[in-house]
Design a protein around this motif. Structure first.
Motif, short mmCIF file in Angstrom:
data_model
loop_
_atom_site.label_atom_id
_atom_site.label_comp_id
_atom_site.label_asym_id
_atom_site.label_seq_id
_atom_site.Cartn_x
_atom_site.Cartn_y
_atom_site.Cartn_z
N THR A 1 0.68 -1.12 0.01
CA THR A 1 0.05 -0.04 -0.14
C THR A 1 0.88 1.15 -0.14
OG1 THR A 1 -0.24 -0.05 2.37
CG2 THR A 1 -1.96 -1.13 1.13
N PRO B 1 2.20 2.35 -9.11
CA PRO B 1 0.95 2.34 -9.57
C PRO B 1 0.17 1.12 -10.18
CG PRO B 1 1.72 4.63 -9.67
CD PRO B 1 3.05 3.51 -9.22
N ASP B 2 1.12 0.73 -11.15
CA ASP B 2 0.70 -0.29 -12.28
C ASP B 2 0.94 -1.76 -11.70
OD1 ASP B 2 3.17 -0.13 -12.55
OD2 ASP B 2 3.44 -0.24 -14.62
N GLY C 1 -4.13 -1.64 -10.37
CA GLY C 1 -5.07 -0.40 -9.52
C GLY C 1 -4.57 0.22 -8.47
N GLU C 2 -5.36 1.02 -7.76
CA GLU C 2 -4.88 1.66 -6.62
C GLU C 2 -5.06 1.01 -5.32
OE1 GLU C 2 -5.37 6.15 -4.67
OE2 GLU C 2 -6.70 5.59 -6.25
N THR D 1 -5.56 0.22 -1.52
CA THR D 1 -6.12 1.30 -0.30
C THR D 1 -5.63 0.02 0.76
OG1 THR D 1 -8.15 0.16 -0.71
CG2 THR D 1 -7.72 2.28 -1.80
N GLY E 1 -8.56 -2.39 -3.61
CA GLY E 1 -8.12 -1.01 -4.08
C GLY E 1 -9.10 -0.56 -5.10
N ASN E 2 -8.81 0.47 -5.62
CA ASN E 2 -9.93 0.94 -6.58
C ASN E 2 -9.47 0.81 -8.31
OD1 ASN E 2 -11.29 2.44 -4.33
ND2 ASN E 2 -9.86 3.96 -4.51
N GLN F 1 9.82 -0.84 -6.51
CA GLN F 1 8.40 -0.80 -6.43
C GLN F 1 7.56 -1.91 -7.06
OE1 GLN F 1 8.37 2.79 -8.94
NE2 GLN F 1 7.96 4.03 -7.25
#
Length: 467
Positions: free
Chosen positions: A349, A354-355, A359-360, A362, A386-387, A467
């Motif tokens: 988190t 981001p990829d 998704g993002e 949460t 996530g979103n 990442q």
């Protein structure tokens, strides 16, 4: 601090023990040429005398004032903001309230008067010290200062990457081990072990013996002090038992009560006390939201109750190295392994690109799923939601974390089976990515699956640097 707008403001600064609150507040007062006072537990008259002396030094008065009441002192302190934005810092504020329980109401009344008749005043009063739960208790009631506060700052421990840099850890695997013992509390290195840090992976075992398992070093006593500060005498024995059960892998109230042979209402009470004091985190199961799981928030407490607490007498009487040799496997299985899984959840988190999960992210928590093929349960160490295109709570990934085990194709097969079970139960798993988090590494077959885009692999180097 230097906001030129008129109106007196109030800030509350809290945080767990030894997180650097005093260092921060002293630095703020010095940088802004403000007033700083370190509160101590003492009789009201003595405190007012000390405060007046410090005030006289700050204002360069020929004689310090003689305050008989807190009303006079608070009015004088806030008057420092009559001419300019003036930081006024009162540290260790809870220690002052014990002998003077009306002090929060006195401050509330002083602010009310300022807002009514001296709207030009620009005092910036900061009350610091104490845990968030303690500060909430101090300011509850009809004259709650929370309604006046324009700042409520919680000083947090270092994140695991910051902690590694602070301790000078170049090896990610060593960084996980050290973080599993001392977490991100900065004072543990500076104040409690006198800057003694492991020289490298080869020095970790010796470092544990000469610091956290050494009765002559303050860190040895810190976990006990943490609990004694938060739990009252009646709850303390049961609190230790509850923490031992959680450190041994019991995470639900029922499981904890069964492990220690206590009544569920008594266990629930202690869990609430420890949670309110910030020593426990409560999290819903990833796939059964009604099921709450508990984990120990402070790594040193987890280390204490999994490793040191059952053997304290031996540690104090014998050579720590011999005790550590016996309990080292327990550290690996009951401390380092779940701690590594928690760091993987944090990475998902906080640091994943981001990829990474499509998704993002949460949330990232543990989860369990009943296996329809038998009586076993399927455990997920890292369930990321996530979103996705405006849809919240989408399952982005399910992952397994293995600290001392080379991960192979069988782990990926377990994740595929888990996804099929979740899909059959109605969970949308179409975009969910299988993930393996490995403390040692991955087999060639699993690396090949990664190259085909079938699985996401995260090793300790990526945990700390990627990442």
């Amino acid at each position: 601090m230097c906001d030129p707008r008129p109106g007196a403001t109030l800030g509350l600064v809290s945080g767990q023990h030894r997180q650097g609150k005093t260092f921060l507040l002293q630095a703020v007062a010095k940088a802004a040429e403000g007033f700083y006072f370190d509160g101590q537990a003492a009789a009201e008259a003595e405190t007012l005398h000390r405060l007046a002396e410090r005030f006289g030094e700050h204002t360069r008065a020929t004689q310090p004032p003689r305050w008989q009441r807190w009303e006079d002192a608070v009015d004088a302190l806030l008057a420092l903001g009559d001419q300019r934005p003036a930081p006024v810092v009162i540290d260790n504020f809870p220690d002052l309230v014990g002998p003077s329980p009306a002090l929060p109401s006195v401050i509330h009344g002083a602010y009310r008067r300022l807002h009514e008749v001296q709207q030009h005043n620009r005092a910036r009063l900061i009350l610091g010290g104490g845990t968030p739960s303690l500060m909430r208790r101090l300011f509850s009631g009809p004259s709650s200062l929370h309604r006046l506060a324009s700042l409520e700052l919680l000083v947090q421990p270092f994140g695991f990457r910051q902690a590694a840099r602070f301790w000078g850890m170049r090896s990610p695997r060593l960084a996980v081990q050290v973080h599993a013992v001392v977490g991100g509390t900065p004072a543990y290195r500076r104040d409690l072990v006198c800057d003694d840090a492991p020289a490298g992976p080869h020095d970790f075992d010796a470092w544990v013996c000469r610091t956290v398992l050494n009765p002559r070093v303050p860190l040895f006593w810190e976990a006990r002090n943490l609990l004694e500060e938060e739990a009252n005498h009646a709850d303390r024995a049961l609190s230790h038992s509850v923490l031992v059960a959680i450190a041994a892998g019991r995470s639900t109230p029922g499981g904890i009560a069964e492990r220690i042979g206590a009544q569920l209402p008594d266990v629930s009470h202690v869990l609430a006390v420890l949670r309110n004091s910030g020593l426990l985190h409560a999290e819903p199961d990833a796939f059964r939201p009604s099921l709450t799981r508990y984990r120990i928030a402070e790594p040193l407490l987890a280390f204490e109750h999994a490793v040191a607490w059952p053997h304290r007498a031996r540690i104090e009487q014998e050579d720590a190295a011999s005790v550590w040799q016996r309990v080292r496997p327990t550290f690996d299985s009951a401390v380092a392994t779940p701690h590594f899984a928690q760091l993987c959840r944090s990475w998902s988190t906080e640091y994943a690109a981001p990829d990474t999960f499509g998704g993002e992210p949460t949330t990232a928590v543990r989860g369990t799923v009943p296996d329809p093929s038998g009586h076993n349960r399927l455990d997920v160490d890292v369930a990321v939601r996530g979103n996705v295109e405006g849809r919240p709570g989408v399952l982005l990934s399910v992952g397994l974390a293995r600290w001392n085990e080379t991960m192979d194709i069988h782990h990926l097969e377990s994740l595929r089976h888990l996804l099929s079970v979740l899909g059959a139960s109605g969970e949308d798993v179409n975009g969910a990515t299988p993930a393996c988090y490995g403390g040692i590494g991955f087999s060639p077959e699993l690396r090949a699956a990664e190259a085909r885009g079938e699985v996401l692999l995260i090793d300790v180097d990526r945990l700390y640097h990627g990442q």
